[in-house]
Write a protein that holds these residues in place. Structure first.
Motif, PDB file in Angstrom:
ATOM      1  N   VAL A   1      23.990  18.255  -9.044  1.00 11.60           N
ATOM      2  CA  VAL A   1      23.110  19.230  -9.266  1.00 11.60           C
ATOM      3  C   VAL A   1      23.505  20.396  -9.095  1.00 11.60           C
ATOM      4  CG1 VAL A   1      20.986  19.977  -8.182  1.00 11.60           C
ATOM      5  CG2 VAL A   1      21.452  17.718  -7.882  1.00 11.60           C
ATOM      6  N   VAL A   2      25.277  20.102  -8.307  1.00 14.06           N
ATOM      7  CA  VAL A   2      25.706  21.732  -7.931  1.00 14.06           C
ATOM      8  C   VAL A   2      27.100  21.220  -8.856  1.00 14.06           C
ATOM      9  CG1 VAL A   2      27.020  23.058  -5.917  1.00 14.06           C
ATOM     10  CG2 VAL A   2      24.550  21.359  -5.699  1.00 14.06           C
ATOM     11  N   GLU A   3      27.249  22.044  -9.842  1.00 13.58           N
ATOM     12  CA  GLU A   3      28.819  22.004 -10.327  1.00 13.58           C
ATOM     13  C   GLU A   3      29.016  23.165 -10.297  1.00 13.58           C
ATOM     14  OE1 GLU A   3      29.217  22.181 -15.419  1.00 13.58           O
ATOM     15  OE2 GLU A   3      27.452  21.650 -14.866  1.00 13.58           O
ATOM     16  N   ARG A   4      28.986  23.973 -10.236  1.00 12.84           N
ATOM     17  CA  ARG A   4      29.381  25.111  -9.855  1.00 12.84           C
ATOM     18  C   ARG A   4      28.648  26.331  -9.098  1.00 12.84           C
ATOM     19  NH1 ARG A   4      30.693  25.456 -15.319  1.00 12.84           N
ATOM     20  NH2 ARG A   4      32.843  26.236 -14.650  1.00 12.84           N
TER      21      ARG A   4
ATOM     22  N   LEU B   1       9.249  24.815  -9.588  1.00 16.75           N
ATOM     23  CA  LEU B   1      10.499  24.492 -10.508  1.00 16.75           C
ATOM     24  C   LEU B   1      11.849  23.299  -9.604  1.00 16.75           C
ATOM     25  CD1 LEU B   1      11.217  28.374 -10.862  1.00 16.75           C
ATOM     26  CD2 LEU B   1      10.735  27.138 -12.550  1.00 16.75           C
ATOM     27  N   GLY B   2      11.089  23.732  -8.476  1.00 18.32           N
ATOM     28  CA  GLY B   2      12.143  22.577  -7.643  1.00 18.32           C
ATOM     29  C   GLY B   2      10.826  21.553  -7.702  1.00 18.32           C
ATOM     30  N   PHE B   3      11.293  19.731  -7.370  1.00 19.49           N
ATOM     31  CA  PHE B   3      10.305  18.514  -7.075  1.00 19.49           C
ATOM     32  C   PHE B   3      11.208  17.449  -6.544  1.00 19.49           C
ATOM     33  CE2 PHE B   3      11.144  18.646 -11.298  1.00 19.49           C
ATOM     34  CZ  PHE B   3      11.625  17.029 -11.325  1.00 19.49           C
ATOM     35  N   ARG B   4      12.251  17.374  -6.989  1.00 16.60           N
ATOM     36  CA  ARG B   4      12.968  16.428  -6.169  1.00 16.60           C
ATOM     37  C   ARG B   4      13.443  16.503  -4.784  1.00 16.60           C
ATOM     38  NH1 ARG B   4      15.917  14.903 -12.171  1.00 16.60           N
ATOM     39  NH2 ARG B   4      17.631  13.789 -10.688  1.00 16.60           N
ATOM     40  N   GLY B   5      13.437  17.386  -3.719  1.00 16.11           N
ATOM     41  CA  GLY B   5      14.109  17.873  -3.243  1.00 16.11           C
ATOM     42  C   GLY B   5      15.365  17.114  -2.435  1.00 16.11           C
ATOM     43  N   GLU B   6      16.162  17.552  -3.148  1.00 14.81           N
ATOM     44  CA  GLU B   6      17.490  17.322  -2.917  1.00 14.81           C
ATOM     45  C   GLU B   6      18.368  18.436  -3.029  1.00 14.81           C
ATOM     46  OE1 GLU B   6      18.690  14.577  -5.798  1.00 14.81           O
ATOM     47  OE2 GLU B   6      17.947  15.780  -7.590  1.00 14.81           O
ATOM     48  N   ALA B   7      18.549  20.065  -3.697  1.00 17.12           N
ATOM     49  CA  ALA B   7      19.167  20.739  -4.261  1.00 17.12           C
ATOM     50  C   ALA B   7      19.963  21.341  -2.294  1.00 17.12           C
ATOM     51  CB  ALA B   7      18.420  21.475  -4.441  1.00 17.12           C
TER      52      ALA B   7
ATOM     53  N   HIS C   1      16.574  14.926 -16.099  1.00 20.33           N
ATOM     54  CA  HIS C   1      18.004  16.097 -16.131  1.00 20.33           C
ATOM     55  C   HIS C   1      18.319  16.284 -14.633  1.00 20.33           C
ATOM     56  CE1 HIS C   1      21.004  18.410 -15.981  1.00 20.33           C
ATOM     57  NE2 HIS C   1      21.129  17.764 -17.467  1.00 20.33           N
ATOM     58  N   PRO C   2      19.896  15.841 -14.009  1.00 20.64           N
ATOM     59  CA  PRO C   2      19.107  16.447 -12.532  1.00 20.64           C
ATOM     60  C   PRO C   2      19.011  17.922 -12.194  1.00 20.64           C
ATOM     61  CG  PRO C   2      21.072  15.501 -12.722  1.00 20.64           C
ATOM     62  CD  PRO C   2      20.528  15.071 -14.140  1.00 20.64           C
ATOM     63  N   ALA C   3      19.545  19.045 -12.834  1.00 18.10           N
ATOM     64  CA  ALA C   3      19.697  19.999 -12.680  1.00 18.10           C
ATOM     65  C   ALA C   3      18.314  20.329 -13.519  1.00 18.10           C
ATOM     66  CB  ALA C   3      20.821  20.552 -13.765  1.00 18.10           C
ATOM     67  N   LYS C   4      17.559  19.524 -13.917  1.00 17.85           N
ATOM     68  CA  LYS C   4      16.092  19.348 -14.790  1.00 17.85           C
ATOM     69  C   LYS C   4      15.879  20.559 -15.703  1.00 17.85           C
ATOM     70  CE  LYS C   4      14.788  20.200 -10.011  1.00 17.85           C
ATOM     71  NZ  LYS C   4      14.855  21.757 -10.036  1.00 17.85           N
TER      72      LYS C   4
END
Ligand code: ADP
Ligand code: MG
Length: 624
Positions: free
Chosen positions: A19-22, A92-98, A299-302
């Motif tokens: 999720v967090v690439e940069r 926009l979110g829903f995966r609850g992992e950010a 896609h993880p970053a949606k």
């Protein structure tokens, strides 16, 4: 026992890798959360490319105090609760992992307050562990600060670019989010400097104005299209305003920025024929579709999405953009600033050369030409006009009543092969009230005319092509393209695939005005062709049309038809370098002004340009 369950923190760190690439990914997730929380104002502040800190503050609904800690844990989300919800996501979110992922690779402190509470909460997490949580006084909304990003994963740091580049990525992200949400006012501050501020007034063009400037905003047409279920809005660039890259192409699905090749190619297809090769159109394409017809969870970053009906989406984007382009545009001539000295020299030179002699010309004196037609322009009017002429020189349209050479644009009158020789009717009604005055022809390519305080230059080829296209299109839509029957068929060599195509698509070719059939194993017989087409052009034209049609990647008949019509129009229009008579110029201009379509010629060049009287007067210092 070799297989071990990963501990929670390690799992989060791995998820963070996705999720967090940069720094920009953090900003994206935090901004999306703010939007999901219904914020009207979002402020993004970063320092050191986002590595030193990222702070996102919003005036949204806030997080319930009981939920604050769990928001930091993996898969904690308030947005979905049961599997069916996955089919109906508008947030926009829903995966609850950010948040959990970010907290695993940085120091995070969060302040939040819901409207229902008198006070807010501050909560700090460090390397995935909550370190502190306390009641705090403050505003309604949320502020999240992320410090020392990737300090737990030095390997990730090595992949990052220079701070300025990372800042650039962040700015790009904020821009996109702001464009996705014109109803939210975004402010972006990098190292203490404000880089962006959008109005949040729900008007997309105003958002674009504040991001890309006045020029860009003035070159965009609104897209407004719906096929019932799929809605396309956004902005499509004027075909004369193109870019060297695809940077100004953005796609959104249900307000989520996405990368989607199918949508990109629909945009490209819509501009086919309007812009030359090697440049890219500007387009902000916003799709609004029922949530259950799109899968955003691929896609993880949606960023990527999957549609259940791709071809429907393709068509909607294509037609949405096409409709937006079919509006009148008059490109203004852009002047590069010359040095004052140079301008002065040019003006003096011009003054010496031009003396305005007013002459009365009666075109009636010109002999009517019974055997020549200007393409399909039938001349049956007389003109009496006053005009300014350039003294002494017989350039321009000067009334020499010289017959145009036969080659070029009146092909169907000149061959024995042509059967019917009846006069051709104009497909377009000419408005006789058009108030303009032809000045003359320039460089044997441009028609100069005066119209409502403007000097207008018309590119004769582009204009004729444009008119021919409009006429063909109108005829085609009624399935009424007039064709000329050949007395003996024209036999042309063709590839097996071309022959097969002609055999299977005789109907389509007929609608275009062709009668083409296989002739033996390696030839095609052309028995009829559209009236506008020059017989010399037939072979290459047929090849071009068939190959373009075979090449179609998407099952989109309109695009194939339009391209075929463009090709025919191009091949049957007068070329640059052709001297035109006054009547021809007048007809061309009248018809051009009567077409209520974009003035870009089908092959992408503008058909006309205008120069203001004020600009001219400034050159002569009549106006300062
Ligand atoms: P997701 O957005 O996928 O639900 P996140 O990890 O991004 O997951 O956020 C977890 C939860 O925290 C969200 O579901 C939401 O309830 C809450 N949350 C996060 N940021 C905010 C915010 N700025 N305002 C209100 N609630 C928020
Ligand atoms: Mg989220």
């Amino acid at each position: 026992m070799f297989i071990k369950l990963l501990d929670k923190n390690l799992a989060n760190m791995i998820a963070a890798g996705e999720v967090v690439e940069r720094p920009a990914s953090v900003v994206k997730e935090l901004c999306e959360n703010s939007v999901d929380a219904g914020a009207g104002v979002v402020t993004v502040e970063i320092a050191g490319g986002g590595l030193r800190f990222i702070k996102v503050t919003d005036n949204g609904c806030g997080i319930h105090p009981d939920d604050v800690e769990s928001a930091f844990l993996r898969h904690a989300t308030s947005k979905i609760s049961k599997p069916e919800d996955l089919n109906n996501i508008y947030t926009l979110g829903f995966r609850g992992e950010a948040l959990a992922s970010i907290a695993a690779v940085a120091k995070v402190s969060l302040y939040t307050r819901c409207a229902a509470f008198e006070t807010g909460v501050t909560c700090c997490a460090n390397c995935g562990e909550i370190t502190q949580s306390e009641e705090t006084q403050g505003f309604i909304g949320t502020s999240i600060k992320v410090e020392d990003l990737f300090y737990t994963t030095p390997a990730r740091l090595k992949f990052l670019k220079k701070d300025t580049t990372e800042t650039g990525y962040v700015e790009e992200t904020v821009r996109k989010t702001a464009i996705a949400h014109p109803e939210v006012s975004f402010r972006f501050i990098a190292d203490g400097k404000e880089k962006l501020f959008t109005p949040g007034d729900s008007v997309l063009k105003n958002t674009v104005f504040t991001i890309y400037g006045k020029e860009a905003a003035s070159q965009l047409f609104d897209i407004n299209y719906s096929d019932g279920a799929v809605e396309v809005t956004g902005l499509a660039g004027n075909p004369v305003y193109t870019k060297k890259t695809r940077n100004m192409q953005m796609f959104f699905v249900n307000n989520r920025p996405v990368v989607n090749r199918m949508m990109s190619s629909a945009l490209a297809e819509a501009y086919k024929g309007y812009i030359p090769g090697g440049v890219f159109p500007v387009g902000i394409i916003k799709l609004s579709v029922p949530a259950n017809t799109v899968d955003i969870n691929v896609h993880p970053a949606k960023l990527e999405v999957k549609f259940s009906d791709e071809s429907r989406i393709y068509k909607a984007v294509y037609h949405g953009v096409r409709n937006a382009l079919a509006k009148p545009v008059m490109p203004k001539i852009q002047y590069e600033k010359a040095s004052t000295e140079e301008t002065a020299v040019k003006s003096v030179y011009a003054q010496g050369k031009i003396s305005a002699a007013v002459s009365e010309v009666n075109i009636e004196k010109i002999k009517p030409r019974s055997d020549e037609k200007f393409g399909r322009f039938v001349l049956n009017q007389t003109y009496s006009l006053k005009r300014n002429s350039v003294s002494g020189e017989e350039n321009g349209y000067f009334m020499k009543a010289e017959a145009p050479k036969k080659s070029g644009y009146a092909p169907y009158t000149e061959t024995l092969r042509t059967a019917a020789e009846k006069p051709v009717q104009l497909g377009i009604e000419v408005d006789k009230t058009a108030d303009f005055q032809i000045i003359g022809q320039l460089f044997m390519t441009y028609i100069l005319l005066e119209k409502e305080n403007e000097l207008i230059l018309i590119d004769q080829h582009a204009a004729h092509e444009h008119i021919t296209y409009a006429r063909l299109k109108e005829q085609y839509d009624k399935r009424e393209i007039t064709s000329q029957q050949l007395l003996s068929p024209l036999i042309m060599r063709a590839e097996p695939l071309e022959i097969a195509y002609a055999a299977e698509n005789g109907g389509f070719l007929k609608e275009l005005g062709f009668d083409i059939e296989p002739f033996g194993n390696s030839d095609l017989a052309v028995r009829a062709l559209p009236q506008a087409v020059n017989i010399d052009e037939v072979e290459s034209l047929v090849q071009e049309i068939i190959n373009a049609a075979m090449d179609k990647k998407q099952n989109l008949d309109t695009a194939v038809q339009e391209r075929a019509l463009f090709t025919i129009a191009c091949r049957s229009s007068i070329k640059a370098g052709k001297r035109l008579t006054y009547e021809e110029m007048n007809n061309l201009a009248e018809q051009l002004f009567n077409i209520d379509k974009t003035v870009t010629c089908p092959h992408g060049r503008p058909a006309w340009a205008a120069m203001d009287k004020t600009f001219i007067e400034k050159q002569f210092k009549r106006l300062m």
